[in-house]
Design an enzyme around this catalytic site. Sequence first.
Site, mmCIF file in Angstrom:
data_model
loop_
_atom_site.group_PDB
_atom_site.id
_atom_site.type_symbol
_atom_site.label_atom_id
_atom_site.label_comp_id
_atom_site.label_asym_id
_atom_site.label_seq_id
_atom_site.Cartn_x
_atom_site.Cartn_y
_atom_site.Cartn_z
ATOM 1 N N GLU A 46 0.834 -1.205 0.000
ATOM 2 C CA GLU A 46 0.000 0.000 0.000
ATOM 3 C C GLU A 46 0.866 1.252 0.000
ATOM 4 O O GLU A 46 0.800 2.088 0.919
ATOM 5 C CB GLU A 46 -0.954 -0.002 1.190
ATOM 6 C CG GLU A 46 -2.011 -1.090 1.082
ATOM 7 C CD GLU A 46 -3.150 -0.943 2.078
ATOM 8 O OE1 GLU A 46 -2.949 -0.295 3.118
ATOM 9 O OE2 GLU A 46 -4.241 -1.479 1.814
ATOM 10 N N GLU A 51 -6.611 -7.454 -0.986
ATOM 11 C CA GLU A 51 -6.951 -7.543 0.436
ATOM 12 C C GLU A 51 -8.408 -7.152 0.625
ATOM 13 O O GLU A 51 -8.895 -6.222 -0.021
ATOM 14 C CB GLU A 51 -6.132 -6.559 1.271
ATOM 15 C CG GLU A 51 -4.697 -6.910 1.485
ATOM 16 C CD GLU A 51 -4.009 -5.878 2.370
ATOM 17 O OE1 GLU A 51 -4.681 -5.268 3.227
ATOM 18 O OE2 GLU A 51 -2.809 -5.671 2.190
HETATM 19 C C1 GLA Z 1 -4.122 -2.652 4.853
HETATM 20 C C2 GLA Z 1 -2.741 -3.243 4.948
HETATM 21 C C3 GLA Z 1 -2.698 -4.513 5.724
HETATM 22 C C4 GLA Z 1 -3.602 -4.438 6.946
HETATM 23 C C5 GLA Z 1 -4.991 -4.079 6.512
HETATM 24 C C6 GLA Z 1 -5.975 -4.036 7.647
HETATM 25 O O1 GLA Z 1 -4.829 -3.080 3.764
HETATM 26 O O2 GLA Z 1 -2.144 -3.442 3.697
HETATM 27 O O3 GLA Z 1 -1.370 -4.734 6.122
HETATM 28 O O4 GLA Z 1 -3.105 -3.460 7.792
HETATM 29 O O5 GLA Z 1 -4.964 -2.810 5.934
HETATM 30 O O6 GLA Z 1 -7.262 -3.686 7.229
#
Ligand code: GLA
Length: 673
Positions: free
Chosen positions: A159, A316
């Site tokens: 991210e 995710e």
């Molecule tokens: C983000 C991060 C993950 C985790 C999620 C939790 O997407 O990439 O590492 O922290 O949030 O929702």
Amino acid sequence: MTSPPQRTAASPTPVVGLTLGCDYNPEQWSPTIWEQDVRLMRQAGVDLVAINIFGWSHLEPRPDEFDFDSLDRVVNLLHRHGIRINLGTGTASPPPWLTTRHPEILPMAADGTRRYPGGRQAWCPSSPIFRRRALALVDEVARQYGAHPAVALWHVSNELGCHNAHCYCDESAEAFRRWLQKRYGTIETLNDRWGTTVWSQRYGDWSEVQPPRLALSAGNPSQTLDFHRFSSDELLDYYRDEVAVLRRHSTKPITTNFMVTAHIRNLDYWRWAPEVDLVANDHYLDHRLGEPTAELAFAADLTRGLATGRPWMLMESSTSAVSWQPHNLAKAPGELLRNSLTHVARGADAVCFFQWRASAQGPEKFHSAMLPHAGTDTATWREVLRLSAALNRLDEVAGSTVEAEVGLLFSWQSWWATEGESRPSQSITYLDQVHRAYRALRELGVTTDVVAPTARLDRYRLVVVPCLHLVTDDEAAAIEAYVAAGGHVLVTFFSGIVDHDDRIRLDGYPGAFRDLLGVTVEEFVPLLPEVEVSLDTGARARLWAERLRVTTADPVARYVEGPVTGVPAVTRNSFGAGTAWYLATELRADALRDVVREAIRMAGVRPLGPEGDGSVEVVRRRADRRSYLFVINHGTADIQYTAAGIDLVTGDVVRGLVRVPAGDVRVIREESA
Ligand code: GLA
């Protein structure tokens, strides 16, 4: 009835069919648990596992000392069990030894204060030391696993720009100046493009230019806009550097997880998307929003836009609650399946979760996972198994693409410009305006492609242009040409106001679209949030009005009260062979839907879904001679939908009215296709 189709090779995801995957953080658990994990992953049908996302402090416990033992064990364990790996480069968070030795890599806020380590992503995107160290790690990881048969995909960092997109340190200031020099060439050009004659800001030398650090008053909006652009480009440059290192050792596809979601707006993903081998997005339901499920659909449609219509990956999502909202709601029975299949309906070929096993420690210990703290005798585990079975039955959908007759233009640059510090109304926010337009379409049963302002428009019957405040000359000309050739467009207020430099387009608003819309506006007349005014159609409007005159347009609705009584609030213009609607106010949802209904009718759009509150979504994916109709019922009552074919979820042959129980999903391989 046609015979069952062959699986398609058109899906870009690294696994055949639809992929079920997850993030896995084995470093949080002992090796005895790993064995159990992999057994349960197999039981759950997990195809792809993302590891080593936050691996740095394990892999390089001390500077230049690398230890791959435990990662080797995990990689080989997964491989032995036939599970493919989405391998993190491990650079998401620097280890404490690095931030201790080099505190200058820590990001600086706009007020000049450093952010300490202790959380994650504590690094400045322009730090040469961070970059050198991170790339050295990537080199080691790529050398070690670049050709490993289990590695299906590279996951660069994590991210990017989630927490650290904007750094205001001296290193960032230098990088910003370099970026500006490349863009403008001379300081005179920068002065002109930024309008630095205002408030005595004329620069004599590049060294005088700063990032938009915290000042006593509002800053220069063009400078802020360029800082957004720079910050997005700077991280993209970082991404490219990691890719270059990976490419020295590996031919596997490379991507990074985007955050196409509400509230995060740091990166211009239209510039990023062409650089990833596969578009991947992270999406979590946000219960701070009025309608989180509508936002999920919007984000999925926008992610598909980034993938230029091709299938993409949900990298995710959560099986139930997250842990970072004020109130972290658990998912209701069936919600996991509906959320996941909404992403699939809208083009995802992979559904992955953060994370496999719920953490026992750390800031995310209350975040849901595929395997909850309470183990497998849980509703969440059963929901996971149910999803897995559904994805297996839907494997043949992979590679197909989504049908849409309406395009909605979305722009991160316009988002940044719309929400400048000084503006007519702080109650006008970009995403809110975009979501309102999108929701009206969704509630009318329409599937919408969310695309860049530079996208090809002639494939759409209607193009919606919500709050496109900043628009380039080329983009405006393309929209005009589309309508002149017979297209239909619906533009909402505050669009077309500024050019690429954030300079007002003079001679009457909405500058770029004045001729197209056949109106001219001499003044904005924002309304206080609690004020509502009536139109002669009976519609109610709020927040925004304009002192507007029609030039060639026909008024569709006028104010009957308020500060611009008698003035048109909704207009329609014939332009060339096409039609251009203008909404010069924020209509209440029902009234907005009335206008959009008329616009889609005139444009000949054929909604797939029923009109309603959005609780029933119908989307079609198509591949060559096959098509799949997704009918998702978020509501509390059973519904019926007319279709013929095989329901892949139940295996039933269906013809005529198909019952979709409350809270359930049907996916019909259509007979006629
Ligand atoms: C983000 C991060 C993950 C985790 C999620 C939790 O997407 O990439 O590492 O922290 O949030 O929702």
